[in-house]
Design a protein around this motif. Sequence first.
Motif, short mmCIF file in Angstrom:
data_model
loop_
_atom_site.label_atom_id
_atom_site.label_comp_id
_atom_site.label_asym_id
_atom_site.label_seq_id
_atom_site.Cartn_x
_atom_site.Cartn_y
_atom_site.Cartn_z
N MET A 1 73.36 2.24 5.65
CA MET A 1 72.84 3.52 5.25
C MET A 1 73.83 4.64 5.57
SD MET A 1 68.96 3.05 6.56
CE MET A 1 69.02 1.48 7.38
N ALA A 2 74.21 4.74 6.86
CA ALA A 2 75.18 5.76 7.22
C ALA A 2 76.52 5.45 6.57
CB ALA A 2 75.32 5.84 8.73
N GLY A 3 76.89 4.17 6.50
CA GLY A 3 78.14 3.79 5.86
C GLY A 3 78.19 4.21 4.41
N VAL A 14 78.37 15.05 5.53
CA VAL A 14 77.24 14.21 5.95
C VAL A 14 76.61 14.82 7.19
CG1 VAL A 14 76.53 11.92 6.76
CG2 VAL A 14 78.29 12.13 5.00
N THR A 15 75.32 15.05 7.12
CA THR A 15 74.60 15.60 8.27
C THR A 15 73.77 14.51 8.94
OG1 THR A 15 72.62 16.18 7.01
CG2 THR A 15 74.40 17.85 7.10
N THR A 16 73.43 14.75 10.19
CA THR A 16 72.57 13.77 10.89
C THR A 16 71.20 13.72 10.22
OG1 THR A 16 71.95 15.46 12.52
CG2 THR A 16 73.75 13.94 13.11
N GLU A 17 70.78 14.81 9.62
CA GLU A 17 69.50 14.81 8.91
C GLU A 17 69.56 13.87 7.70
OE1 GLU A 17 71.04 17.63 9.97
OE2 GLU A 17 69.65 18.04 11.62
N GLY A 20 69.54 10.34 9.05
CA GLY A 20 68.18 10.04 9.52
C GLY A 20 67.23 9.80 8.37
N ALA A 21 67.34 10.59 7.32
CA ALA A 21 66.45 10.42 6.16
C ALA A 21 66.65 9.04 5.54
CB ALA A 21 66.72 11.52 5.13
N ARG A 22 67.89 8.60 5.44
CA ARG A 22 68.15 7.26 4.88
C ARG A 22 67.64 6.16 5.80
NH1 ARG A 22 73.18 6.48 1.03
NH2 ARG A 22 72.78 8.28 -0.30
N GLY A 24 65.11 6.53 7.84
CA GLY A 24 63.67 6.68 8.06
C GLY A 24 63.31 7.27 9.42
N VAL A 25 64.25 8.01 9.99
CA VAL A 25 64.00 8.69 11.26
C VAL A 25 64.47 10.14 11.14
CG1 VAL A 25 64.27 6.57 12.62
CG2 VAL A 25 66.25 8.03 12.25
N THR A 26 64.22 10.92 12.15
CA THR A 26 64.72 12.29 12.14
C THR A 26 66.19 12.28 12.55
OG1 THR A 26 64.17 12.70 14.45
CG2 THR A 26 62.45 13.19 12.82
N GLY A 27 66.90 13.29 12.10
CA GLY A 27 68.32 13.41 12.45
C GLY A 27 68.57 13.37 13.95
N PRO A 28 67.82 14.17 14.72
CA PRO A 28 68.03 14.16 16.17
C PRO A 28 67.76 12.80 16.83
CG PRO A 28 66.88 16.14 15.51
CD PRO A 28 66.94 15.26 14.31
#
Length: 178
Positions: A1-3, A14-17, A20-22, A24-28
């Motif tokens: 996902m992040a890759g 690319v943001t942590t949000e 996280g969305a990909r 299925g969690v929050t960015g933080p």
Amino acid sequence: MAGELFHELAFDAVTTEMIGARAGVTGPALYRHFPSKQALLIAVLEDPLNELLAHAREIAANVTDPRKALEEMIDYHVTRSLQSIPSSLVFLKNEHNVPEDERHRMRRMMRLYAEEWSGLVTRLRPDLSDAQTRILTHAVFSMINSVPQFNSGLDPESVGTTIRTAAINALLIPADGT
């Protein structure tokens, strides 16, 4: 996902949000697992490289027939490339965002992985020089790694079969076809 995100967009875009969305969690929430976005990038790059290298070393050590060993390495690499964006492509796009010591370590892992393949090709193709073996090996890596970027319309199994056949032929059939 992040890759996938690091491959699709520039690292800074690319943001942590988004990650996280990909996932299925929050960015933080990502910071519970990674101290920074850069640490996540390093993990995205390093984990698949470690797996490829470990698998290649295991096959080279345990499969006595060099052709079967090479076929197994090709199969694993093709399968991994069809499952997710190859980390080498993500690395090429984002290496300037990786600290120098990590970048050197990852490049070394890539070289060690290529050496496992080259060792087998050398046993199977004694007619090739070391340079020719390295060129062929890297050309096959490029071919395999490019597959996820190309939408052929074929199902993954057909793509895999086609690429596996092309890879083994590229490595083992002499240029003059004999």
